[in-house]
Design an enzyme around this catalytic site. Sequence first.
Site, PDB file in Angstrom:
ATOM      1  N   ASP A  98       3.925   9.469  -0.959  1.00 62.18           N
ATOM      2  CA  ASP A  98       2.665   8.667  -0.724  1.00 62.18           C
ATOM      3  C   ASP A  98       2.333   7.702  -1.343  1.00 62.18           C
ATOM      4  O   ASP A  98       2.641   7.751  -2.751  1.00 62.18           O
ATOM      5  CB  ASP A  98       1.400   9.587  -0.403  1.00 62.18           C
TER       6      ASP A  98
ATOM      7  N   HIS B 177       0.850  -1.159  -0.176  1.00 58.89           N
ATOM      8  CA  HIS B 177      -0.011  -0.125   0.015  1.00 58.89           C
ATOM      9  C   HIS B 177       1.011   1.496   0.057  1.00 58.89           C
ATOM     10  O   HIS B 177       0.410   2.425  -0.463  1.00 58.89           O
ATOM     11  CB  HIS B 177      -0.783  -0.044   1.254  1.00 58.89           C
TER      12      HIS B 177
END
Length: 499
Positions: free
Chosen positions: A365, A158
């Site tokens: 991110d 992720h």
Amino acid sequence: MSGRLVVVSNRVAVPGCEGGSRAGGLAVAIRPVLRQHPGIWFGWSGRIAAKSGVAVQAIQRGRQSYVITDLAEEDYQEYYNGYANKVLWPILHYRLDLAEFSRRDLSGYMRVNRQFAAELHKLLQPDDVVWVHDYHLIPLAKELRDLGHRNKIGFFHHIPFPPPEILTALPNHERLVPAMCHYDLVGFQTEIDAANFARYLRNECRMSSRNPSTFQVADRTVRIGVFPVGVETAQLSRLARRAASPFLRDVVESLADRAMIIGVDRLDYSKGIELRMEAFDCFLSAHPDWRGKVTYLQITPKSRSDIQEYADMERQIDEAAGRINGTYGEAAWTPIRYVNRVHSRPALVGLYRSARVALVTPLRDGMNLVAKEYVSAQDAENPGVLVLSRFAGAAVECEAALLVNPYDPESVGTAIADALSMPLDERRARHDAMFHVLLKNDINSWGERFLIALMRPPSLLSWLGRMNMAGKRVGEAFSALRHGPSRPSPASWRSSQSR
């Protein structure tokens, strides 16, 4: 899929249990998959066990089973606080300077993965499909293979995956990273992350590959795919249209017709919050005509407060907000509202829709779902503007945002001014471009695409591992990759990409 789906993650969000309603991004992504494929969700309960022993508990909710295990204090400190948060998290976010490696923590990390595998060994049936999530559980497939399991096992990463030049600075990387090859399919958020992993396998492991996304490992094949996580685009849009609560009304009234800028981030150094506040300072300094006319609301729930680096960061952000408020604030106007409370999904969606600008400027991110939620919540007739870090995974799909370098506060400050003064036609064009991409790649299609890819024979998946995020169904993915989503026409949209 004939067998059960067994999802494995570090934390399990059990509905109706303490902490279960505070679903993070991973839980939000997993739940639609479990609605379509009820099975088992296995992982840590979030509790630290007493010295008497570690408890394993099975909880049934409708057709879905949750199997949760406690962690011993030593395991929690070494596996979670130690190796996962102090080593893997900073290195995978390109922050070698913050990593604190110890062999004891690595041993704890490997030990907990063996413990998880031992508990799963009691549950697994031969035709079960196992889907493991995130960096806490990188070696889990190897542990399951060592116990004799030949099930289909997929892994989704992720968070960012750095290039080999950074990853090889991780002590014992040659023990940890190649363990990912015991998965049948390894999924990433972006093409860059997938390419970094493939380059590691070629350069460091000298593995042969059939194509850029398929590697031969002894008698096994490991495939690499790109599956960007989406959000509940249509549902969030409907929820935002209906957003009306005393809380939201009070916030809007307190603004006194001032424009609102919003930022929503967990307290973490990867989010770049202090630099973002510096950018807001640059904006107020360079554009004094906006003073008293705009309010910046930064919502930042605290996390990992027992780790010293996070406590220091919290203090630094508090000081930055106080300094800016002290410099520019007036008796009737506070430039920054800095809030550390958790807010519900309906409350956040209402705030997103009320905000003229969203600042989503992480230093790095994996995806960043706040960016996508903000776009989904906007009024298409009068949308706000997304100012987005080019180092967030969401920038691939949200290329119509104002893409910025978060390390350059002056340029981010300029982008804030551009966003606040942007003409309506351009705001509509940018929002329309992003909204339609997010609608095609919403959260309901994400899990299905991964599972279909996991179940297909390797020979049929050379294209699927590289499929574009614009496809809503697997059958549409190849067409979307070739033709791409439509783009708005205003020249200002294109020229903004060079800012």
